[in-house]
Scaffold this motif. Structure first.
Motif, PDB file in Angstrom:
ATOM      1  N   SER A 136      -5.502  -3.549   6.039  1.00 27.20           N
ATOM      2  CA  SER A 136      -5.808  -2.408   5.169  1.00 27.20           C
ATOM      3  C   SER A 136      -7.096  -1.708   5.581  1.00 27.20           C
ATOM      4  CB  SER A 136      -5.905  -2.853   3.718  1.00 27.20           C
ATOM      5  OG  SER A 136      -7.064  -3.623   3.520  1.00 27.20           O
ATOM      6  N   GLN A 137      -7.994  -2.427   6.250  1.00 29.93           N
ATOM      7  CA  GLN A 137      -9.245  -1.810   6.674  1.00 29.93           C
ATOM      8  C   GLN A 137      -9.183  -1.196   8.064  1.00 29.93           C
ATOM      9  OE1 GLN A 137     -11.939  -1.399   4.729  1.00 29.93           O
ATOM     10  NE2 GLN A 137     -10.721  -2.307   3.097  1.00 29.93           N
ATOM     11  N   THR A 138      -8.239  -1.633   8.897  1.00 29.46           N
ATOM     12  CA  THR A 138      -8.228  -1.156  10.278  1.00 29.46           C
ATOM     13  C   THR A 138      -7.009  -0.339  10.667  1.00 29.46           C
ATOM     14  OG1 THR A 138      -7.194  -3.187  11.052  1.00 29.46           O
ATOM     15  CG2 THR A 138      -9.599  -3.106  11.064  1.00 29.46           C
ATOM     16  N   TRP A 185       0.841  -1.188   0.000  1.00 33.41           N
ATOM     17  CA  TRP A 185       0.000   0.000   0.000  1.00 33.41           C
ATOM     18  C   TRP A 185       0.875   1.236   0.000  1.00 33.41           C
ATOM     19  CZ3 TRP A 185      -0.689  -3.468   4.203  1.00 33.41           C
ATOM     20  CH2 TRP A 185      -0.006  -3.129   5.363  1.00 33.41           C
ATOM     21  N   ILE A 215      -6.206  -7.891   4.199  1.00 29.86           N
ATOM     22  CA  ILE A 215      -7.485  -7.187   4.120  1.00 29.86           C
ATOM     23  C   ILE A 215      -7.821  -6.561   5.466  1.00 29.86           C
ATOM     24  CG2 ILE A 215      -9.979  -7.521   3.853  1.00 29.86           C
ATOM     25  CD1 ILE A 215      -9.292  -9.561   1.664  1.00 29.86           C
ATOM     26  N   TYR A 216      -7.599  -7.303   6.550  1.00 27.04           N
ATOM     27  CA  TYR A 216      -7.860  -6.778   7.884  1.00 27.04           C
ATOM     28  C   TYR A 216      -7.008  -5.544   8.178  1.00 27.04           C
ATOM     29  CZ  TYR A 216      -7.863  -6.407  12.958  1.00 27.04           C
ATOM     30  OH  TYR A 216      -7.937  -5.932  14.227  1.00 27.04           O
ATOM     31  N   GLU A 226      -3.731   4.512  -0.780  1.00 26.62           N
ATOM     32  CA  GLU A 226      -3.929   3.676  -1.964  1.00 26.62           C
ATOM     33  C   GLU A 226      -3.410   2.273  -1.696  1.00 26.62           C
ATOM     34  OE1 GLU A 226      -1.769   3.591  -6.229  1.00 26.62           O
ATOM     35  OE2 GLU A 226      -2.592   5.502  -5.616  1.00 26.62           O
ATOM     36  N   LYS A 227      -4.239   1.280  -2.020  1.00 30.00           N
ATOM     37  CA  LYS A 227      -3.803  -0.104  -1.871  1.00 30.00           C
ATOM     38  C   LYS A 227      -2.979  -0.497  -3.085  1.00 30.00           C
ATOM     39  CE  LYS A 227      -7.433  -0.484   1.078  1.00 30.00           C
ATOM     40  NZ  LYS A 227      -7.972   0.771   1.496  1.00 30.00           N
ATOM     41  N   GLU A 247      -7.965   3.689   8.660  1.00 22.58           N
ATOM     42  CA  GLU A 247      -7.948   3.834   7.199  1.00 22.58           C
ATOM     43  C   GLU A 247      -7.493   5.222   6.770  1.00 22.58           C
ATOM     44  OE1 GLU A 247      -8.546   2.500   3.279  1.00 22.58           O
ATOM     45  OE2 GLU A 247      -8.600   1.349   5.115  1.00 22.58           O
TER      46      GLU A 247
END
Length: 144
Positions: free
Chosen positions: A97-99, A27, A94-95, A108-109, A103
């Motif tokens: 990148s969301q927490t 990211w 995923i966890y 940008e991912k 955020e």
């Protein structure tokens, strides 16, 4: 027997898991800094430190499975274990990148977050080819 199609799939899975982490970032922060997989080793979070080790473990298992072609059952089990490691890795990415910091710090991912998905697809194709070989050998043994 290294020239079998599952060996090609396993080699590509090892290349994807072990090689592409040096090329693609996971990211990009709002400051413009690109975060690569091995940059996470300097982080204080244990969860983030498991990400580069999971990538390398996945690559190592794929590479080892190439040379266990005489024991197809073990090769199949290593492929399934490798799929579980990649699914864990995908879940952690995923966890995180969301927490991570609500955020706000990730702007940008990167494409590096999809590397486990590609590796799982290659491992599924390899396991399908291993199963096909195993079924062929069993059918020949029945004829004897």
């Amino acid at each position: 027997m290294i020239q079998r199609i599952q060996s090609v799939y396993l080699f590509l899975a090892a290349l994807v898991s072990g090689g592409l982490i040096y090329v693609f970032n996971l990211w990009t922060l709002k400051t413009g800094v690109q975060v690569m997989a091995f940059d996470l080793l300097s982080n204080e979070s244990i969860l983030l430190k498991t990400i580069p080790f999971s990538y390398l473990l996945s690559a190592l298992l794929s590479f080892i499975a190439i040379f266990i072609f005489k024991n197809r059952q073990l090769q199949f089990v290593l492929g399934r274990l490798n799929m579980l490691i990649n699914l864990y890795l995908l879940g952690v990415l995923i966890y995180v990148s969301q927490t991570i910091s609500g955020e706000m710090s990730i702007s940008e991912k990167g494409i590096g977050m999809f590397i486990p998905t590609i590796a799982v697809l290659l491992l599924v194709m390899a396991n399908r080819a291993i199963k096909k070989d195993e079924d062929l050998v069993k059918s020949v043994d029945r004829l004897r």
